[in-house]
Motif scaffolding. Sequence first.
Motif, PDB file in Angstrom:
ATOM      1  N   PHE A   1     -74.150 -10.911 -60.847  1.00  0.00           N
ATOM      2  CA  PHE A   1     -74.876 -11.709 -59.853  1.00  0.00           C
ATOM      3  C   PHE A   1     -75.562 -12.907 -60.522  1.00  0.00           C
ATOM      4  O   PHE A   1     -75.456 -14.041 -60.065  1.00  0.00           O
ATOM      5  CB  PHE A   1     -75.921 -10.834 -59.144  1.00  0.00           C
ATOM      6  N   ASP A   2     -76.256 -12.645 -61.636  1.00  0.00           N
ATOM      7  CA  ASP A   2     -76.949 -13.723 -62.351  1.00  0.00           C
ATOM      8  C   ASP A   2     -75.950 -14.739 -62.898  1.00  0.00           C
ATOM      9  O   ASP A   2     -76.218 -15.939 -62.925  1.00  0.00           O
ATOM     10  CB  ASP A   2     -77.771 -13.157 -63.514  1.00  0.00           C
TER      11      ASP A   2
ATOM     12  N   LEU B   1     -73.057 -15.559 -61.653  1.00  0.00           N
ATOM     13  CA  LEU B   1     -72.606 -16.416 -60.555  1.00  0.00           C
ATOM     14  C   LEU B   1     -73.699 -17.443 -60.205  1.00  0.00           C
ATOM     15  O   LEU B   1     -73.396 -18.628 -59.998  1.00  0.00           O
ATOM     16  CB  LEU B   1     -72.248 -15.563 -59.329  1.00  0.00           C
TER      17      LEU B   1
ATOM     18  N   LEU C   1     -73.509 -20.153 -62.720  1.00  0.00           N
ATOM     19  CA  LEU C   1     -72.371 -21.057 -62.513  1.00  0.00           C
ATOM     20  C   LEU C   1     -72.620 -21.997 -61.330  1.00  0.00           C
ATOM     21  O   LEU C   1     -72.224 -23.164 -61.352  1.00  0.00           O
ATOM     22  CB  LEU C   1     -71.083 -20.257 -62.278  1.00  0.00           C
TER      23      LEU C   1
ATOM     24  N   ASP D   1     -78.138 -10.162 -71.501  1.00  0.00           N
ATOM     25  CA  ASP D   1     -78.191  -9.149 -70.447  1.00  0.00           C
ATOM     26  C   ASP D   1     -78.129  -9.798 -69.055  1.00  0.00           C
ATOM     27  O   ASP D   1     -79.038  -9.647 -68.241  1.00  0.00           O
ATOM     28  CB  ASP D   1     -79.459  -8.288 -70.592  1.00  0.00           C
ATOM     29  N   ILE D   2     -77.057 -10.544 -68.843  1.00  0.00           N
ATOM     30  CA  ILE D   2     -76.880 -11.237 -67.566  1.00  0.00           C
ATOM     31  C   ILE D   2     -75.820 -10.491 -66.752  1.00  0.00           C
ATOM     32  O   ILE D   2     -74.697 -10.319 -67.214  1.00  0.00           O
ATOM     33  CB  ILE D   2     -76.428 -12.695 -67.817  1.00  0.00           C
ATOM     34  N   ASP D   3     -76.179 -10.035 -65.560  1.00  0.00           N
ATOM     35  CA  ASP D   3     -75.203  -9.299 -64.748  1.00  0.00           C
ATOM     36  C   ASP D   3     -74.334 -10.274 -63.937  1.00  0.00           C
ATOM     37  O   ASP D   3     -74.531 -11.489 -63.989  1.00  0.00           O
ATOM     38  CB  ASP D   3     -75.892  -8.250 -63.863  1.00  0.00           C
TER      39      ASP D   3
ATOM     40  N   VAL E   1     -81.812 -17.736 -65.043  1.00  0.00           N
ATOM     41  CA  VAL E   1     -81.360 -16.391 -64.670  1.00  0.00           C
ATOM     42  C   VAL E   1     -81.852 -15.327 -65.651  1.00  0.00           C
ATOM     43  O   VAL E   1     -81.890 -14.144 -65.318  1.00  0.00           O
ATOM     44  CB  VAL E   1     -79.817 -16.297 -64.530  1.00  0.00           C
ATOM     45  N   ALA E   2     -82.224 -15.725 -66.848  1.00  0.00           N
ATOM     46  CA  ALA E   2     -82.741 -14.764 -67.834  1.00  0.00           C
ATOM     47  C   ALA E   2     -84.023 -15.333 -68.431  1.00  0.00           C
ATOM     48  O   ALA E   2     -84.072 -15.731 -69.584  1.00  0.00           O
ATOM     49  CB  ALA E   2     -81.704 -14.508 -68.924  1.00  0.00           C
TER      50      ALA E   2
END
Lengths: 82, 422
Positions: A41-42, A44, A47, A37-39, A17-18
């Motif tokens: 959406f990322d 989730l 997870l 810097d994970i929002d 995700v990053a």
Amino acid sequence: MTEDELKNIIFSGLRQVAPESEPATLRPDQNIRETLDIDSFDFLSFLIALNEKLGVEIPEADYGKLSTLEAMLGYLAPKVAA
Amino acid sequence: MADFVMPSLGADMASATLVKWHVKPGDTVKRGQVVAEVDTDKGIIDIECFVNGEIEKLVAEPGAKIPVGSVMAVIKTSEAMPAAVSSPASSTPAVEAPVAAPETPHIHASPLARKIAAELHVDLQPLIGHGTGPGGLIDREDVEHAAETATAPAARIRISPFARRRAAELNVDIASLRGSGPGGAIEAADVERAAKPVVAKTGDSMRRAIAAAMAKSKREIPHYYLQTRIDMSVMLAWLQAENQKRSIKDRLLPVVPLLRALAKALRDVPQLNGFWIDGEHRVSDAIHLGFAIAMKGGGLVAPALHDVDKKSCDELMTDLRDLIPRARSGRLRSSEMTDATITITSLGDLGVETVFGVIYPPQVAIVGLGKIMEQPWAKDGMLGVHSVMTASLAADHRATDGHLGAQFLEALNRHLQTPDQP
């Protein structure tokens, strides 16, 4: 599963995700989402990847227990072992 | 017959490079079918066809940089050209022109050279000014020479298979690399180092595109701003109950019911959903929310989520899960780049309380959503702690007035208090 194996799974999920970050440089007490810097959406997506790899259901109410690497290992290790 | 022209994929786009065709002459095409890929400031975009018909002729060659509005192909069709062809954004070429001029040099090449360039995958752009034919014309020999110099060194490059794969993923030309491994072999680290400037370059052109669109917005659009605090307790309780029923991969993010409430509020106050074009306010029947997505390397895109008012929460979550990764990897469709009727920007993830957006022309409004945070909240004469979000509206004062904007924010509030209603 050893702690290192679990860590590797967490890192590979975070790299997905990053992709431009290096999760291995995370300090155990650093806030993962802020540092990488994970929002939401990322997070989730991350997870969902953990759920697929580890088979652990993480209720939404527990998201707050996964904010740092230390906390994440502490939360996941007993569930993976069980 | 219809000319298939390069669509404008945003107020800030002047041209795009054709990467490849997905169709050939004689193919039957349907409206909405992806017919070509083009490379833009916002990554690779799949261009969709706008009529049903048959491809008569492909005019544009892969590798060519094509200005907005130039003919790319001719389509045999009995249908009239739909209005959609001149997407809202493309009807503002006057402002794009100055930006376009320096970026779209004409490629002076012979037809044969173009054909061979397409076959050998040679980009004609770098050959501009280096043609050896009459009047600097790029001829067959120039293209073949370019093809040789591009491929010859690649044959004896020492590179690990992993590094080769990384190079393909990162779009790095391995011929330009110097290896740091044993015997000068190229390793993955070399490839990744080389990839960084490329990323920065894409960022730069996106930066310029954003600069052009935002400067146009602030130059031309008289913005007015409103903000309101909304009690999110009911919505969050509803969401929590929903998510408890769901396995992790089916869970909804708070933004999903927010998007639904926004669409419902736009149905109540449709004047904010549309465009200001040629001195005229055009309200859109369809509600396509442009959802601002931050790119990892900086910059942003706001692709359209289509028909949000007609979709369930699950459908919207599926759409987002499809759209966000594609936006970040640069794989959007042309309709997603052009169809948005209003933009939503949400910076709540970063803990920002309020965001006032800059309208994306020719749209007439942008809604800003801040972080949902616990705050003291007075209700029925009692002070309690509630989850509260600040919603803002920036709207075009040529098209609407503050009174209407206030009605919209109140409608948004009302719909967020009844999240279970269809």
